[in-house]
Scaffold this motif. Structure first.
Motif, PDB file in Angstrom:
ATOM      1  N   HIS A 107     -20.204  20.363 103.030  1.00  0.00           N
ATOM      2  CA  HIS A 107     -21.205  19.714 102.180  1.00  0.00           C
ATOM      3  C   HIS A 107     -20.635  18.434 101.569  1.00  0.00           C
ATOM      4  N   ARG A 164     -20.268  15.727 104.310  1.00  0.00           N
ATOM      5  CA  ARG A 164     -21.549  15.091 104.619  1.00  0.00           C
ATOM      6  C   ARG A 164     -21.924  14.082 103.539  1.00  0.00           C
ATOM      7  N   SER A 165     -21.660  14.427 102.303  1.00  0.00           N
ATOM      8  CA  SER A 165     -22.024  13.536 101.189  1.00  0.00           C
ATOM      9  C   SER A 165     -21.245  12.237 101.248  1.00  0.00           C
ATOM     10  N   THR A 185     -21.554  12.316  94.197  1.00  0.00           N
ATOM     11  CA  THR A 185     -22.440  12.224  95.349  1.00  0.00           C
ATOM     12  C   THR A 185     -22.740  13.609  95.925  1.00  0.00           C
ATOM     13  N   ALA A 186     -21.767  14.508  95.850  1.00  0.00           N
ATOM     14  CA  ALA A 186     -21.959  15.876  96.348  1.00  0.00           C
ATOM     15  C   ALA A 186     -22.643  16.772  95.330  1.00  0.00           C
ATOM     16  N   HIS A 213     -28.948  18.131 109.870  1.00  0.00           N
ATOM     17  CA  HIS A 213     -29.059  18.131 108.419  1.00  0.00           C
ATOM     18  C   HIS A 213     -30.420  17.532 108.112  1.00  0.00           C
ATOM     19  N   ARG A 258     -32.334  16.535 102.618  1.00  0.00           N
ATOM     20  CA  ARG A 258     -31.000  16.732 102.047  1.00  0.00           C
ATOM     21  C   ARG A 258     -30.183  15.447 102.117  1.00  0.00           C
ATOM     22  N   TRP A 259     -30.353  14.655 103.192  1.00  0.00           N
ATOM     23  CA  TRP A 259     -29.689  13.359 103.252  1.00  0.00           C
ATOM     24  C   TRP A 259     -30.217  12.456 102.143  1.00  0.00           C
ATOM     25  N   GLN A 314     -31.512  13.360  99.302  1.00  0.00           N
ATOM     26  CA  GLN A 314     -31.008  13.839  98.011  1.00  0.00           C
ATOM     27  C   GLN A 314     -29.574  13.359  97.777  1.00  0.00           C
ATOM     28  N   ALA A 315     -28.757  13.444  98.820  1.00  0.00           N
ATOM     29  CA  ALA A 315     -27.377  12.977  98.687  1.00  0.00           C
ATOM     30  C   ALA A 315     -27.334  11.467  98.454  1.00  0.00           C
ATOM     31  N   ARG A 326     -28.164  10.789  94.850  1.00  0.00           N
ATOM     32  CA  ARG A 326     -27.008  11.068  93.987  1.00  0.00           C
ATOM     33  C   ARG A 326     -25.964   9.969  94.117  1.00  0.00           C
ATOM     34  N   ALA A 327     -25.761   9.463  95.347  1.00  0.00           N
ATOM     35  CA  ALA A 327     -24.779   8.395  95.546  1.00  0.00           C
ATOM     36  C   ALA A 327     -25.190   7.128  94.800  1.00  0.00           C
TER      37      ALA A 327
END
Length: 294
Positions: A156, A159-160, A175-176, A218, A222-223, A225-226, A229-230
Motif C-alpha cells: 500500500h 503504491r502511494s 500520502t499513504a 488497483h 483508490r489511486w 484517493q492517494a 492525500r499526496a
C-alpha cells in the motif's frame, strides 16, 4: 554519453535510477546523471554537490583503482559485486551457481543485482534455502516476485509513493494515510527505493519499479484517493515551510509534483488554481515572504 565511477565499490552503489537533475536545482548532487562523473572515495562518502566536481580524469591519472563505465556491468563485475555484497566467515554467502544465474539474467543491470540480493535474503528469512532456479527469471519477473514478498501494508505504501517523483518520510507517510513513519522508514531501506541525500526530497523509485507498481490492479478510486492525500501533503509541507522561511525551490518543486498529480488524476480545477498560484508567487520573488494560505 556515459560517466565514469572510480573505486572498487562504486558500482555497487549505482542503481541506474538517478535522473539527470535540472540545472536550476541547487540540490542536484550525489548521483548527478549520465553526463557527469560520479566518484566514490575509499571512505565511501558520496561526492559533494557542485556542477563541476570532480573534473574528468584521464585513465592514466586514476590511482591504481578500477574504473568502470556507468551503465550495464560486465559479467566479471556482476560476479564481483554479488560475491562482495553478502559475506559470511570471509566467504560469499551467495553460492557460485546462484551468482552465475543472477549474472546471466541481469544483463549487467545493477538494479537487477540489488533486487536479486533482496530476494535471496527474503527466501532465507522464510527458512528455505535459495536455489539457482529462484533467480532464473527476467527483470520483470524478478520485480514481480520481489513485490510479492512485501506485506500488504508495504505494498500500500509503495503504491502511494509511486505517485510521487520524489519524497521524504513525511510525504510518504501522509500520502499513504499513515500516522507513523516507521513503515516508510523500513521501506526506504529496501533496494526498491533509491536515495539521493542531497536532493530536496531524498527518496525516489526507479522508473521500472514505478511503472510496474502503477500498472498493477488497483481501482481508479483508490489511486484518486492517494493522489488527493499526496496533494494535501504537498500543500501542508509548503505551508509549514513558508511560515518559517519561504523557499522558491520548495514552492516550485511542490507545484511541479502537484500539477502533475492534478493532470494525471483529472483534477482540472486544482491544476488551474495551481498555475495561478505559481505565476503569482514567482512574480513576487523569493525575497518576499509568501502567504502560506496560497
Amino acid at each position: 554519453m556515459t560517466g565514469t565511477a572510480t573505486s572498487n565499490d562504486c558500482c555497487s552503489a549505482w542503481s541506474g535510477s538517478c535522473p539527470t537533475p535540472s540545472s536550476s536545482s541547487a540540490a542536484a548532487a550525489g548521483c548527478p546523471g549520465p553526463t557527469r562523473h560520479c566518484t566514490a572515495s575509499s571512505t565511501g562518502l558520496a561526492p559533494p554537490p557542485g556542477p563541476a566536481w570532480p573534473p574528468p580524469q584521464p585513465w592514466a591519472a586514476v590511482p591504481s583503482g578500477r574504473q568502470h563505465l556507468i551503465g550495464d556491468l560486465s559479467p566479471e563485475d556482476c560476479e564481483d559485486h554479488l560475491g562482495r555484497r553478502l559475506v559470511q566467515d570471509g566467504q560469499p554467502l551467495i553460492g557460485a551457481d546462484i551468482r552465475a544465474a543472477i549474472t546471466a539474467r541481469s544483463h549487467g543491470l545493477p538494479l537487477h543485482l540489488d533486487l536479486a540480493v533482496s530476494r535471496y535474503l527474503e527466501i532465507r528469512r522464510t527458512g528455505r534455502t535459495p536455489t539457482a532456479d529462484d533467480f532464473d527469471c527476467s527483470f520483470p519477473a524478478l520485480l514481480a516476485r520481489t513485490l510479492s514478498d512485501l506485506t500488504p501494508e508495504e505494498r500500500h505504501l509503495l503504491r502511494s509513493v509511486a505517485l510521487l517523483d520524489a519524497f521524504d518520510l513525511d510525504l510518504a507517510t501522509q500520502t499513504a494515510g499513515l500516522t507513523h513513519q516507521a513503515l516508510a522508514r523500513r521501506l526506504t531501506e529496501r533496494p526498491l527505493i533509491s536515495e539521493n541525500p542531497y536532493a530536496l526530497w531524498p527518496y525516489h523509485l526507479h522508473r521500472a519499479i514505478r511503472s510496474a507498481v502503477r500498472d498493477d490492479e488497483h481501482s481508479d478510486d483508490r489511486w484518486h484517493q492517494a493522489a488527493t492525500r499526496a496533494l494535501a501533503a504537498l500543500g501542508d509541507q509548503w505551508t509549514k515551510a513558508a511560515a518559517l522561511a519561504p523557499s522558491r525551490m520548495l514552492l516550485v518543486a511542490c507545484l511541479r509534483q502537484g500539477l502533475r498529480l492534478a493532470r494525471d488524476h483529472h483534477r482540472a480545477g486544482l491544476a488551474h488554481r495551481g498555475r495561478l498560484r505559481l505565476h503569482r508567487r514567482l512574480r513576487l520573488g523569493a525575497s518576499r515572504p509568501a502567504d502560506p494560505r496560497g
